[in-house]
Write an enzyme that holds these catalytic residues in place. Structure first.
Site, short mmCIF file in Angstrom:
data_model
loop_
_atom_site.label_atom_id
_atom_site.label_comp_id
_atom_site.label_asym_id
_atom_site.label_seq_id
_atom_site.Cartn_x
_atom_site.Cartn_y
_atom_site.Cartn_z
CB CYS A 7 -0.98 -0.02 1.17
SG CYS A 7 -0.21 0.08 2.80
CG ASN A 10 4.34 -1.63 5.20
OD1 ASN A 10 5.46 -1.95 5.59
ND2 ASN A 10 3.35 -2.49 5.18
CB CYS A 12 -3.66 1.77 7.11
SG CYS A 12 -3.39 3.27 8.07
NE ARG A 13 -4.50 1.58 1.76
CZ ARG A 13 -4.31 2.33 0.70
NH1 ARG A 13 -5.19 2.27 -0.29
NH2 ARG A 13 -3.27 3.11 0.59
CB SER A 14 0.22 -3.47 2.81
OG SER A 14 1.07 -2.52 3.38
CG ASP A 120 -5.31 5.70 2.70
OD1 ASP A 120 -5.30 5.21 3.84
OD2 ASP A 120 -4.42 6.45 2.26
P1 4NP Z 1 -1.75 2.93 4.08
O1 4NP Z 1 -2.38 4.29 4.65
O2 4NP Z 1 -1.22 3.25 2.70
O3 4NP Z 1 -2.93 2.00 4.04
O4 4NP Z 1 -0.68 2.51 5.05
C1 4NP Z 1 -1.68 5.50 4.69
C2 4NP Z 1 -0.73 5.71 5.64
C3 4NP Z 1 -0.08 6.93 5.71
C4 4NP Z 1 -0.38 7.92 4.81
C5 4NP Z 1 -1.35 7.71 3.84
C6 4NP Z 1 -1.99 6.49 3.78
N1 4NP Z 1 0.26 9.18 4.89
O5 4NP Z 1 -0.08 10.08 4.11
O6 4NP Z 1 1.15 9.34 5.75
#
Ligand code: 4NP
Length: 153
Positions: A7, A10, A12-14, A120
């Site tokens: 994702c 790294n 939240c989703r992955s 997200d």
């Molecule tokens: P992820 O979510 O891609 O599912 O881990 C996010 C985590 C951090 C950010 C965006 C999405 N960020 O902008 O810091």
């Protein structure tokens, strides 16, 4: 068989996809996760992701964020991307046709062709994390069944 979930951050989703997929595959499958940005490198997953997973008896608390690296394209057999923008980014880093063939949109690989994005949840609330958990849990069940049928480790 080695599987990488990818994702953006790294956190939240992955990490959720990694933790869930590990519960659905035998020990001889390796499951890992990475992000396309290094902003959260070394951090444990977002507390809301850890809590959501724990609510379903999945422990992701010990994972640490890391960016995807060149060697991932050689080591892993399958690279599942959480949304179209991540997919575009990962495909652009692949150097050979063999590497490109490893990369798929997670929900497409799970047989979902209408809505292929795992949203997200970073800017959302706990209910968004729960929705993402359910999407990933259903998708992982389908992908794991397919991998178990078509691979021998
Ligand atoms: P992820 O979510 O891609 O599912 O881990 C996010 C985590 C951090 C950010 C965006 C999405 N960020 O902008 O810091």
């Amino acid at each position: 068989m080695k599987i990488l979930m990818v994702c953006l951050g790294n956190i939240c989703r992955s990490p959720l996809a990694e933790g869930i997929m590990q519960t659905k595959l035998p020990q001889d499958f390796l499951v890992d996760s990475a992000g396309t940005i290094s902003m959260h490198e070394g951090e444990h997953p977002d507390k809301r992701a850890v809590k959501t997973a724990a609510n379903h008896d999945v422990d992701i608390s010990k994972q640490k964020s890391r960016p995807i690296t060149r060697s991932d394209f050689e080591i892993f057999d399958k690279i599942y991307c959480m949304d179209a923008s991540v997919y575009k980014d990962v495909i652009s880093k692949a150097q050979t046709e063999e590497e490109r063939e490893k990369i798929a949109l997670f929900l497409e690989a799970a047989g979902e062709y209408n809505n292929t994005e795992v949203p997200d949840p970073y800017w959302g609330g706990m209910e968004d994390f729960e929705k993402v958990f359910q999407l990933l849990d259903n998708g992982c069940t389908k992908i794991a069944n397919h991998l178990k049928r078509t691979s021998h480790s």
